[in-house]
Enzyme design. Structure first.
Site, PDB file in Angstrom:
ATOM      1  N   LYS A 120       0.819  -1.214   0.000  1.00 44.46           N
ATOM      2  CA  LYS A 120       0.000   0.000   0.000  1.00 44.46           C
ATOM      3  C   LYS A 120       0.857   1.270   0.000  1.00 44.46           C
ATOM      4  O   LYS A 120       0.400   2.321  -0.415  1.00 44.46           O
ATOM      5  CB  LYS A 120      -0.960  -0.011   1.172  1.00 44.46           C
ATOM      6  CG  LYS A 120      -2.047  -1.068   0.987  1.00 44.46           C
ATOM      7  CD  LYS A 120      -3.188  -0.931   1.952  1.00 44.46           C
ATOM      8  CE  LYS A 120      -4.318  -1.869   1.579  1.00 44.46           C
ATOM      9  NZ  LYS A 120      -3.971  -3.295   1.780  1.00 44.46           N
TER      10      LYS A 120
HETATM   11  C1  LIG Z   1      -4.540  -4.371   1.110  1.00 47.79           C
HETATM   12  C2  LIG Z   1      -3.778  -5.630   1.003  1.00 47.79           C
HETATM   13  C3  LIG Z   1      -4.149  -6.640   0.082  1.00 47.79           C
HETATM   14  C4  LIG Z   1      -5.369  -6.529  -0.812  1.00 47.79           C
HETATM   15  O1  LIG Z   1      -5.241  -5.522  -1.788  1.00 47.79           O
HETATM   16  P1  LIG Z   1      -6.524  -5.005  -2.588  1.00 47.79           P
HETATM   17  O2  LIG Z   1      -6.055  -3.841  -3.399  1.00 47.79           O
HETATM   18  O3  LIG Z   1      -7.515  -4.583  -1.517  1.00 47.79           O
HETATM   19  O4  LIG Z   1      -7.020  -6.120  -3.406  1.00 47.79           O
HETATM   20  C5  LIG Z   1      -3.352  -7.770   0.001  1.00 47.79           C
HETATM   21  N1  LIG Z   1      -2.268  -7.936   0.799  1.00 47.79           N
HETATM   22  C6  LIG Z   1      -1.892  -6.996   1.703  1.00 47.79           C
HETATM   23  C7  LIG Z   1      -0.700  -7.241   2.557  1.00 47.79           C
HETATM   24  C8  LIG Z   1      -2.629  -5.810   1.835  1.00 47.79           C
HETATM   25  O5  LIG Z   1      -2.257  -4.882   2.735  1.00 47.79           O
END
Ligand SMILES: *Cc1c(COP(=O)(O)O)cnc(C)c1O
Length: 457
Positions: free
Chosen positions: A110
């Site tokens: 993120k």
């Molecule tokens: C947010 C997140 C996801 C999922 O991502 P999306 O964009 O919501 O599909 C997967 N793995 C981790 C570690 C995350 O923080």
């Protein structure tokens, strides 16, 4: 490039306005009017660019109302906080490739989007001569990445609610040890649902929202999707022919960025969609069954999602870019909790995605087996992806698995799987002795509002 809403009520707005708007004012999601098609020789020219320069080339196609010089600066600044010189390195482990997206400040993917969004917001607010207070609730990952994206930025403050004593110790440290004066961690005496409920109520108080210029940084912001498109192009350019990319999926944000990259480059054969036991998206791809289930808590908590907030964007394309159909479908889903699809539509879906899911036992087993065979330690989210990628593996295409978090963020699951904790990176060790900045508040909307009104910028 202009932007439109999936529901037809917004059109003709520029990139900057689309970023500031977040959710479209008609309740839909914003999308670019068209998806640029990249020529072979353009892609060839990009093949050996450093990550930041590739990001600039991709983003400038979408961010046409920002000067090239300014966009370059924003990108440089955003990825200077990553601890790997290649930003998102690609490594081989066994039969698959792993794209490591976890070298940002909070060790999860993120950061790739939120470091960029924080700098972009700061730039746009300065230009408009205004300020903003970000408000959000978190169960862990998004909140800490958002805080690290916004901390120290001019004309911005951020208020993040988390359930007191109910987030993981590392996530708690990553949030509460940030010393910047524009960051407010509110530990709410309640559950994550209580936190979300409070945030929702505050956003629904339009007078309050306007007075304090409240904004959000959730995963539906187009700038977040755009920042994520870049690393799919980056990964595809590491190979000669088309590849497959496996994405551990929650809100459909990350994999939707992959869909855009697939359409732009035609270098991705299929996206491999991987879910944990919360498998509505896997059921959609494999059987056309898009029906709401109950949220099951798992060891890959950032994927414990049933209603994927970015799915509407894909529906828009699946429905032939028809906003009326999207609006009707969203109304139907709100009423019945499910959607159905024609044979022809499902055939189109199968050209974009293949899918699978992993139970918690399978996830732990994958961490264990993959470690035994390759020496590589997967975090539980990435392991969901690797399990599905190996299950659907084809010799015909190089398979790239997105690593969405560093294993050290989930030491307990890793220990259960391989009998020892992963090494703790120095950046996490350094947090243990830092002072904390956190305010414990009761689960009470009025108290949170009072806190915001006293501290808002
Ligand atoms: C947010 C997140 C996801 C999922 O991502 P999306 O964009 O919501 O599909 C997967 N793995 C981790 C570690 C995350 O923080």
């Amino acid at each position: 490039m202009n932007y439109i809403s999936t529901r037809g009520g917004v059109s003709g707005i520029g990139f900057s306005d689309a970023v500031m708007m977040g959710l479209a004012t008609d309740g839909g999601l914003l999308l670019p009017e068209g998806i640029p098609q990249l020529k072979r020789d353009t892609l060839e020219k990009w093949r050996h660019l450093p990550y930041q320069e590739l990001a600039f080339e991709v983003m400038k196609l979408f961010a046409t109302d920002i000067t090239e010089e300014d966009l370059k600066k924003i990108i440089e600044k955003s990825y200077s906080t990553f601890s790997h010189p290649e930003v998102v390195p690609l490594v081989k482990a066994g039969k698959v490739y792993i794209l490591e997206l976890f070298y940002g400040p909070t060790l999860a993917f993120k950061d790739v989007a939120l470091q960029f969004l924080g700098n972009l917001f700061e730039y746009l607010l300065e230009k408009k001569g205004t300020s903003m207070n970000i408000l959000g609730a978190t169960s862990g990952d998004t909140g800490s990445a958002a805080i690290h994206g916004i901390k120290g930025k001019k004309n911005m403050s951020i208020f993040i609610l988390h359930p007191h004593k109910r987030v993981s110790p590392i996530q708690e440290l990553q949030m509460t040890t940030v010393e910047d004066k524009n960051v407010f961690n509110l530990a709410i005496e309640g559950t994550f649902d209580d936190c979300q409920g409070i945030v929702k109520k505050i956003f629904n108080d339009l007078e309050f929202k306007e007075r304090y210029r409240l904004g959000a940084v959730n995963s539906i912001n187009w700038a977040r999707v755009l920042a994520q498109v870049v690393y799919y192009v980056w990964a595809a350019l590491k190979f000669e022919g088309p590849i497959r990319v496996c994405v551990p999926t929650g809100n459909f944000g990350n994999i939707f960025a992959g869909y855009i990259a697939k359409r732009m480059t035609r270098l991705i054969d299929r996206l491999i969609l991987a879910t944990n036991e919360n498998d509505i998206l896997h059921r959609f791809v494999s059987k056309g069954d898009y029906s709401l289930g109950k949220v099951i808590p798992t060891i890959s908590p950032s994927m414990d999602i049933q209603v994927a907030s970015n799915f509407e964007r894909y529906l828009y394309y699946l429905y032939g870019e028809d906003p009326v159909r999207v609006r009707k479908a969203m109304e139907e889903f709100a009423k019945t909790g499910k959607l159905s699809f024609s044979k022809e539509e499902l055939e189109r879906v199968s050209k974009d995605f293949i899918s699978g899911s992993a139970t918690q036992e399978e996830t732990l087993n994958t961490i264990k087996e993959f470690y035994r065979e390759t020496g590589y330690i997967l975090d539980p989210h990435t392991a969901v992806g690797v399990k599905v990628a190996l299950e659907l593996y084809s010799e015909e295409y190089p398979t790239v698995c997105l690593a969405t978090a560093h294993p050290a963020k989930f030491p307990d699951a890793v220990e259960t799987a391989i009998g020892r904790k992963p090494d703790t990176p120095d950046s996490i060790k350094a947090l243990f002795n830092k002072p904390k900045r956190v305010w414990v508040l009761p689960s009470d909307v009025e108290r949170v509002k009072e806190f915001i009104s006293q501290n808002a910028i």
